[in-house]
Each structure stands twice: as structure tokens, then as C-alpha cells.
Write a protein that holds these residues in place. Structure first.
Motif, PDB file in Angstrom:
ATOM      1  N   ALA A  86       0.823  -1.209   0.000  1.00 35.24           N
ATOM      2  CA  ALA A  86       0.000   0.000   0.000  1.00 35.24           C
ATOM      3  C   ALA A  86       0.861   1.265   0.000  1.00 35.24           C
ATOM      4  N   MET A  87       2.085   1.171   0.497  1.00 29.35           N
ATOM      5  CA  MET A  87       2.969   2.342   0.566  1.00 29.35           C
ATOM      6  C   MET A  87       3.726   2.596  -0.733  1.00 29.35           C
ATOM      7  N   GLN A  88       3.729   1.652  -1.655  1.00 27.18           N
ATOM      8  CA  GLN A  88       4.543   1.758  -2.870  1.00 27.18           C
ATOM      9  C   GLN A  88       3.963   2.780  -3.838  1.00 27.18           C
ATOM     10  N   THR A  89       4.861   3.445  -4.578  1.00 24.69           N
ATOM     11  CA  THR A  89       4.467   4.426  -5.595  1.00 24.69           C
ATOM     12  C   THR A  89       5.128   4.034  -6.915  1.00 24.69           C
ATOM     13  N   PRO A  90       4.503   3.128  -7.691  1.00 25.27           N
ATOM     14  CA  PRO A  90       5.176   2.578  -8.872  1.00 25.27           C
ATOM     15  C   PRO A  90       5.385   3.569 -10.015  1.00 25.27           C
ATOM     16  N   PHE A  91       4.571   4.600 -10.110  1.00 24.71           N
ATOM     17  CA  PHE A  91       4.738   5.521 -11.236  1.00 24.71           C
ATOM     18  C   PHE A  91       5.346   6.850 -10.811  1.00 24.71           C
ATOM     19  N   ARG A  92       5.987   6.888  -9.649  1.00 20.51           N
ATOM     20  CA  ARG A  92       6.729   8.092  -9.242  1.00 20.51           C
ATOM     21  C   ARG A  92       8.099   8.016  -9.905  1.00 20.51           C
ATOM     22  N   SER A  93       8.327   8.907 -10.825  1.00 17.07           N
ATOM     23  CA  SER A  93       9.514   8.823 -11.673  1.00 17.07           C
ATOM     24  C   SER A  93      10.722   9.501 -11.033  1.00 17.07           C
ATOM     25  N   TYR A  94      11.866   8.913 -11.243  1.00 12.68           N
ATOM     26  CA  TYR A  94      13.119   9.523 -10.803  1.00 12.68           C
ATOM     27  C   TYR A  94      14.128   9.577 -11.941  1.00 12.68           C
ATOM     28  N   LEU A  95      13.847   8.929 -13.050  1.00 11.79           N
ATOM     29  CA  LEU A  95      14.820   8.797 -14.133  1.00 11.79           C
ATOM     30  C   LEU A  95      14.427   9.585 -15.384  1.00 11.79           C
ATOM     31  N   GLN A  96      13.147   9.867 -15.545  1.00 14.63           N
ATOM     32  CA  GLN A  96      12.661  10.433 -16.802  1.00 14.63           C
ATOM     33  C   GLN A  96      13.230  11.816 -17.096  1.00 14.63           C
ATOM     34  N   GLU A  97      13.331  12.679 -16.091  1.00  9.02           N
ATOM     35  CA  GLU A  97      13.853  14.029 -16.325  1.00  9.02           C
ATOM     36  C   GLU A  97      15.293  13.977 -16.825  1.00  9.02           C
ATOM     37  N   MET A  98      16.116  13.162 -16.192  1.00  5.54           N
ATOM     38  CA  MET A  98      17.515  13.039 -16.599  1.00  5.54           C
ATOM     39  C   MET A  98      17.612  12.394 -17.981  1.00  5.54           C
ATOM     40  N   LEU A  99      16.750  11.448 -18.264  1.00  4.92           N
ATOM     41  CA  LEU A  99      16.758  10.765 -19.555  1.00  4.92           C
ATOM     42  C   LEU A  99      16.373  11.720 -20.681  1.00  4.92           C
ATOM     43  N   THR A 100      15.374  12.566 -20.455  1.00  3.20           N
ATOM     44  CA  THR A 100      15.009  13.541 -21.493  1.00  3.20           C
ATOM     45  C   THR A 100      16.122  14.567 -21.687  1.00  3.20           C
ATOM     46  N   LEU A 101      16.799  14.944 -20.614  1.00  4.64           N
ATOM     47  CA  LEU A 101      17.926  15.874 -20.734  1.00  4.64           C
ATOM     48  C   LEU A 101      19.041  15.267 -21.582  1.00  4.64           C
ATOM     49  N   ILE A 102      19.349  14.008 -21.352  1.00  3.51           N
ATOM     50  CA  ILE A 102      20.414  13.341 -22.107  1.00  3.51           C
ATOM     51  C   ILE A 102      20.021  13.190 -23.573  1.00  3.51           C
ATOM     52  N   LYS A 103      18.760  12.840 -23.829  1.00  2.54           N
ATOM     53  CA  LYS A 103      18.300  12.710 -25.216  1.00  2.54           C
ATOM     54  C   LYS A 103      18.336  14.062 -25.925  1.00  2.54           C
ATOM     55  N   ARG A 104      17.997  15.144 -25.203  1.00  4.58           N
ATOM     56  CA  ARG A 104      18.088  16.488 -25.783  1.00  4.58           C
ATOM     57  C   ARG A 104      19.538  16.857 -26.081  1.00  4.58           C
ATOM     58  N   GLU A 105      20.448  16.513 -25.169  1.00  4.41           N
ATOM     59  CA  GLU A 105      21.870  16.787 -25.402  1.00  4.41           C
ATOM     60  C   GLU A 105      22.382  16.016 -26.618  1.00  4.41           C
ATOM     61  N   ASN A 106      21.966  14.752 -26.752  1.00  3.52           N
ATOM     62  CA  ASN A 106      22.389  13.959 -27.903  1.00  3.52           C
ATOM     63  C   ASN A 106      21.835  14.521 -29.206  1.00  3.52           C
ATOM     64  N   ALA A 107      20.580  14.991 -29.180  1.00  3.69           N
ATOM     65  CA  ALA A 107      19.993  15.583 -30.377  1.00  3.69           C
ATOM     66  C   ALA A 107      20.715  16.878 -30.752  1.00  3.69           C
TER      67      ALA A 107
END
Length: 123
Positions: A86-107
Motif C-alpha cells: 500500500a505504501m509503494q508508488t510505482p509511477f513516481r519517476s526519478y529517471l525520466q527528467e535526466m533521460l530527457t535531458l540526455i536525449k536532448r543533449e544527444n539531439a
């Protein structure tokens, strides 16, 4: 037109099948105490590996702990206790912001004509 259909298809607020899928994934992740971002494999995608390298050590350690706990529970054919599920938060993201930043840098790097920072070579 195709992009509107695609957006509708994957939006859980508008498509009841997407909402059902999201609920099913959420229940399965809660049983093992995982988050959706834990499912990304750094050996498969080098952008994920770079994103994990840039995250703070505490976040990466918590991710590794969740993965170890999930493997242990899976090997024992058990689930987390109901109170912990009941305490778990499966869709609380911790990686997506950094991943979009890296993809933007690569682009941006590709648009400027620079070489990528890393290239995968297959033996």
C-alpha cells in the motif's frame, strides 16, 4: 490524425484500455516494491546508463535495493506484505527528467555535427 489516435490510445485518462493496463502494471510492480523506472536496463540503452551515472548516489542505491528485494521475493515465490504494498508508488519517476535531458543533449550534439559521446560496438 495518426498522432491524435496514438495520443488517445496511450492516454489512460481518455482510453479505458490504457487505464486498465496501467492499473495492472501498477499492481504487479507494487507486489515486488518496484517503480516503473526500475525496469529500464542500463546494459540495453546507453542513455539510461548515462542517466544513472548522473543521478545522486542515494537514488541509485535505492534503485539497486528495490531490484535486489524484487529478485529475492521472486526467487522465494512471495510478494511484499500488504501494508508495504500500500505504501509503494510505482509511477513516481526519478529517471525520466535526466533521460530527457540526455536525449536532448544527444539531439543537439547531432544537430551540431559532433560525434556522439559513446558508441556501441558489437564484438
Amino acid at each position: 490524425m495518426a498522432s491524435a489516435i496514438t495520443k488517445w490510445l496511450v492516454d489512460p485518462n481518455r482510453n479505458p484500455l490504457a487505464a486498465l493496463h496501467m492499473k495492472t502494471i501498477s499492481n504487479r510492480l507494487r507486489k515486488y516494491g518496484l517503480r516503473y523506472d526500475d525496469l529500464y536496463d542500463p546494459m540495453y540503452d546507453l542513455d539510461v546508463k548515462e542517466a544513472l551515472n548522473r543521478l545522486p548516489r542515494e537514488i541509485v542505491d535505492a534503485r539497486n535495493q528495490r531490484l535486489k528485494r524484487a529478485m529475492d521475493l521472486s526467487m522465494k515465490h512471495e510478494y511484499l506484505p500488504e501494508d508495504l504494498q500500500a505504501m509503494q508508488t510505482p509511477f513516481r519517476s526519478y529517471l525520466q527528467e535526466m533521460l530527457t535531458l540526455i536525449k536532448r543533449e544527444n539531439a543537439e550534439r547531432e544537430a551540431l555535427g559532433a560525434l556522439p559521446l559513446y558508441q556501441r560496438t558489437l564484438p
